[in-house]
Design a protein around this motif. Structure first.
Motif, PDB file in Angstrom:
ATOM      1  N   SER A  51       0.859  -1.165   0.000  1.00 17.62           N
ATOM      2  CA  SER A  51       0.000   0.000   0.000  1.00 17.62           C
ATOM      3  C   SER A  51       0.898   1.218   0.000  1.00 17.62           C
ATOM      4  CB  SER A  51      -0.883  -0.012   1.259  1.00 17.62           C
ATOM      5  OG  SER A  51      -1.735   1.106   1.277  1.00 17.62           O
ATOM      6  N   THR A  52       0.303   2.361  -0.160  1.00 23.46           N
ATOM      7  CA  THR A  52       1.117   3.559  -0.068  1.00 23.46           C
ATOM      8  C   THR A  52       1.567   3.732   1.378  1.00 23.46           C
ATOM      9  OG1 THR A  52      -0.841   4.921   0.298  1.00 23.46           O
ATOM     10  CG2 THR A  52      -0.067   4.718  -1.974  1.00 23.46           C
ATOM     11  N   LYS A  53       2.697   4.358   1.542  1.00 25.50           N
ATOM     12  CA  LYS A  53       3.249   4.556   2.881  1.00 25.50           C
ATOM     13  C   LYS A  53       2.319   5.467   3.680  1.00 25.50           C
ATOM     14  CE  LYS A  53       7.644   4.881   3.328  1.00 25.50           C
ATOM     15  NZ  LYS A  53       9.046   5.303   3.351  1.00 25.50           N
ATOM     16  N   PRO A  54       1.910   5.037   4.876  1.00 25.56           N
ATOM     17  CA  PRO A  54       1.043   5.881   5.696  1.00 25.56           C
ATOM     18  C   PRO A  54       1.726   7.206   6.034  1.00 25.56           C
ATOM     19  CG  PRO A  54       1.111   3.640   6.549  1.00 25.56           C
ATOM     20  CD  PRO A  54       2.167   3.740   5.490  1.00 25.56           C
ATOM     21  N   ARG A  55       0.934   8.249   6.131  1.00 33.00           N
ATOM     22  CA  ARG A  55       1.442   9.584   6.427  1.00 33.00           C
ATOM     23  C   ARG A  55       2.246   9.600   7.728  1.00 33.00           C
ATOM     24  NH1 ARG A  55      -2.711  14.369   6.402  1.00 33.00           N
ATOM     25  NH2 ARG A  55      -2.549  13.935   4.199  1.00 33.00           N
ATOM     26  N   VAL A  56       1.783   8.876   8.729  1.00 33.57           N
ATOM     27  CA  VAL A  56       2.490   8.889  10.014  1.00 33.57           C
ATOM     28  C   VAL A  56       3.903   8.323   9.866  1.00 33.57           C
ATOM     29  CG1 VAL A  56       1.595   6.653  10.837  1.00 33.57           C
ATOM     30  CG2 VAL A  56       2.307   8.382  12.481  1.00 33.57           C
ATOM     31  N   ILE A  57       4.090   7.313   9.046  1.00 33.82           N
ATOM     32  CA  ILE A  57       5.419   6.732   8.838  1.00 33.82           C
ATOM     33  C   ILE A  57       6.310   7.717   8.106  1.00 33.82           C
ATOM     34  CG2 ILE A  57       6.695   4.889   7.668  1.00 33.82           C
ATOM     35  CD1 ILE A  57       5.252   4.036  10.253  1.00 33.82           C
ATOM     36  N   PHE A  58       5.774   8.354   7.082  1.00 34.63           N
ATOM     37  CA  PHE A  58       6.555   9.354   6.356  1.00 34.63           C
ATOM     38  C   PHE A  58       7.012  10.460   7.310  1.00 34.63           C
ATOM     39  CE2 PHE A  58       6.859  13.317   3.946  1.00 34.63           C
ATOM     40  CZ  PHE A  58       7.840  12.969   3.033  1.00 34.63           C
ATOM     41  N   LYS A  59       6.110  10.931   8.157  1.00 39.77           N
ATOM     42  CA  LYS A  59       6.457  11.998   9.100  1.00 39.77           C
ATOM     43  C   LYS A  59       7.508  11.539  10.102  1.00 39.77           C
ATOM     44  CE  LYS A  59       2.282  14.693   8.822  1.00 39.77           C
ATOM     45  NZ  LYS A  59       1.325  15.463   9.588  1.00 39.77           N
ATOM     46  N   LEU A  60       7.363  10.344  10.639  1.00 39.58           N
ATOM     47  CA  LEU A  60       8.339   9.840  11.606  1.00 39.58           C
ATOM     48  C   LEU A  60       9.705   9.672  10.965  1.00 39.58           C
ATOM     49  CD1 LEU A  60       6.155   7.224  13.518  1.00 39.58           C
ATOM     50  CD2 LEU A  60       6.940   9.459  14.359  1.00 39.58           C
ATOM     51  N   GLU A  61       9.742   9.199   9.728  1.00 37.65           N
ATOM     52  CA  GLU A  61      11.018   9.043   9.025  1.00 37.65           C
ATOM     53  C   GLU A  61      11.697  10.394   8.795  1.00 37.65           C
ATOM     54  OE1 GLU A  61      10.247   4.990   6.423  1.00 37.65           O
ATOM     55  OE2 GLU A  61       9.766   6.921   5.520  1.00 37.65           O
ATOM     56  N   GLN A  62      10.902  11.450   8.662  1.00 35.91           N
ATOM     57  CA  GLN A  62      11.440  12.790   8.437  1.00 35.91           C
ATOM     58  C   GLN A  62      11.770  13.507   9.748  1.00 35.91           C
ATOM     59  OE1 GLN A  62      12.139  13.777   5.297  1.00 35.91           O
ATOM     60  NE2 GLN A  62      11.414  11.750   4.754  1.00 35.91           N
ATOM     61  N   GLY A  63      11.531  12.825  10.886  1.00 31.12           N
ATOM     62  CA  GLY A  63      11.807  13.434  12.181  1.00 31.12           C
ATOM     63  C   GLY A  63      10.721  14.382  12.643  1.00 31.12           C
ATOM     64  N   GLU A  64       9.562  14.310  12.016  1.00 29.17           N
ATOM     65  CA  GLU A  64       8.449  15.185  12.377  1.00 29.17           C
ATOM     66  C   GLU A  64       7.552  14.505  13.402  1.00 29.17           C
ATOM     67  OE1 GLU A  64       6.337  16.402   8.875  1.00 29.17           O
ATOM     68  OE2 GLU A  64       8.181  16.837   7.786  1.00 29.17           O
ATOM     69  N   GLU A  65       6.668  15.291  13.990  1.00 29.39           N
ATOM     70  CA  GLU A  65       5.681  14.736  14.904  1.00 29.39           C
ATOM     71  C   GLU A  65       4.676  13.931  14.081  1.00 29.39           C
ATOM     72  OE1 GLU A  65       4.324  18.231  16.977  1.00 29.39           O
ATOM     73  OE2 GLU A  65       5.927  18.022  18.430  1.00 29.39           O
ATOM     74  N   PRO A  66       4.008  12.949  14.693  1.00 28.42           N
ATOM     75  CA  PRO A  66       3.151  12.044  13.925  1.00 28.42           C
ATOM     76  C   PRO A  66       1.864  12.658  13.383  1.00 28.42           C
ATOM     77  CG  PRO A  66       3.048  11.522  16.246  1.00 28.42           C
ATOM     78  CD  PRO A  66       4.103  12.571  16.087  1.00 28.42           C
ATOM     79  N   TRP A  67       1.595  13.908  13.687  1.00 28.64           N
ATOM     80  CA  TRP A  67       0.402  14.589  13.176  1.00 28.64           C
ATOM     81  C   TRP A  67       0.791  16.030  12.917  1.00 28.64           C
ATOM     82  CZ3 TRP A  67       0.984  17.988  16.851  1.00 28.64           C
ATOM     83  CH2 TRP A  67       1.342  17.558  18.111  1.00 28.64           C
ATOM     84  N   SER A  68      -0.014  16.698  12.153  1.00 25.13           N
ATOM     85  CA  SER A  68       0.256  18.106  11.894  1.00 25.13           C
ATOM     86  C   SER A  68      -0.709  18.945  12.715  1.00 25.13           C
ATOM     87  CB  SER A  68       0.097  18.426  10.410  1.00 25.13           C
ATOM     88  OG  SER A  68      -1.264  18.368  10.056  1.00 25.13           O
ATOM     89  N   LEU A  69      -0.334  20.181  12.957  1.00 25.16           N
ATOM     90  CA  LEU A  69      -1.221  21.076  13.691  1.00 25.16           C
ATOM     91  C   LEU A  69      -2.524  21.280  12.929  1.00 25.16           C
ATOM     92  CD1 LEU A  69       1.326  23.747  14.947  1.00 25.16           C
ATOM     93  CD2 LEU A  69       0.300  21.875  16.232  1.00 25.16           C
ATOM     94  N   GLU A  70      -2.455  21.280  11.603  1.00 22.42           N
ATOM     95  CA  GLU A  70      -3.658  21.427  10.787  1.00 22.42           C
ATOM     96  C   GLU A  70      -4.608  20.256  11.006  1.00 22.42           C
ATOM     97  OE1 GLU A  70      -4.702  21.064   6.097  1.00 22.42           O
ATOM     98  OE2 GLU A  70      -2.983  22.315   6.625  1.00 22.42           O
ATOM     99  N   GLU A  71      -4.082  19.028  11.039  1.00 21.69           N
ATOM    100  CA  GLU A  71      -4.919  17.851  11.271  1.00 21.69           C
ATOM    101  C   GLU A  71      -5.556  17.920  12.650  1.00 21.69           C
ATOM    102  OE1 GLU A  71      -2.360  14.524  10.803  1.00 21.69           O
ATOM    103  OE2 GLU A  71      -2.087  14.858   8.669  1.00 21.69           O
ATOM    104  N   GLU A  72      -4.768  18.312  13.659  1.00 19.17           N
ATOM    105  CA  GLU A  72      -5.279  18.397  15.025  1.00 19.17           C
ATOM    106  C   GLU A  72      -6.388  19.443  15.096  1.00 19.17           C
ATOM    107  OE1 GLU A  72      -5.478  17.253  19.022  1.00 19.17           O
ATOM    108  OE2 GLU A  72      -4.370  16.350  17.387  1.00 19.17           O
ATOM    109  N   PHE A  73      -6.211  20.585  14.436  1.00 21.53           N
ATOM    110  CA  PHE A  73      -7.218  21.635  14.415  1.00 21.53           C
ATOM    111  C   PHE A  73      -8.504  21.131  13.777  1.00 21.53           C
ATOM    112  CE2 PHE A  73      -9.323  25.018  11.980  1.00 21.53           C
ATOM    113  CZ  PHE A  73      -9.712  25.847  13.016  1.00 21.53           C
ATOM    114  N   LEU A  74      -8.389  20.455  12.637  1.00 23.29           N
ATOM    115  CA  LEU A  74      -9.574  19.947  11.951  1.00 23.29           C
ATOM    116  C   LEU A  74     -10.294  18.898  12.786  1.00 23.29           C
ATOM    117  CD1 LEU A  74      -8.282  19.735   8.285  1.00 23.29           C
ATOM    118  CD2 LEU A  74      -9.893  21.399   9.239  1.00 23.29           C
TER     119      LEU A  74
END
Length: 81
Positions: A51-74
């Motif tokens: 499957s396509t790589k889940p967004r959370v995995i991409f973010k963790l690999e990039q050293g980012e937090e597992p969610w974005s502030l925009e997602e949390e706001f929505l």
């Protein structure tokens, strides 16, 4: 024992935290979360999870937090979506 077996999805082995829960974690807990999530995803890929790589995995690999502030706001503004 007769246990039905089925396909395992990434969502079956995912743990999600809110922004508040993430803030309460220390760096060791965050590192453990990252390691476990990446390891779980790696195991699924090695077993043919295609499957396509889940967004959370991409973010963790990039050293980012597992969610974005925009997602949390929505999620706060439109719960259940």
């Amino acid at each position: 024992m007769n246990i039905a077996q089925g396909l395992v999805s990434f969502e079956d082995v995912t743990v999600e935290f809110t922004q508040e829960e993430w803030r309460q974690m220390d760096s060791t807990q965050r590192a453990l979360y990252k390691d476990v999530m990446l390891e779980n995803y790696g195991h699924l890929v090695s077993m043919g999870y295609c499957s396509t790589k889940p967004r959370v995995i991409f973010k963790l690999e990039q050293g980012e937090e597992p969610w974005s502030l925009e997602e949390e706001f929505l999620n706060q503004r439109y719960p259940g979506e």
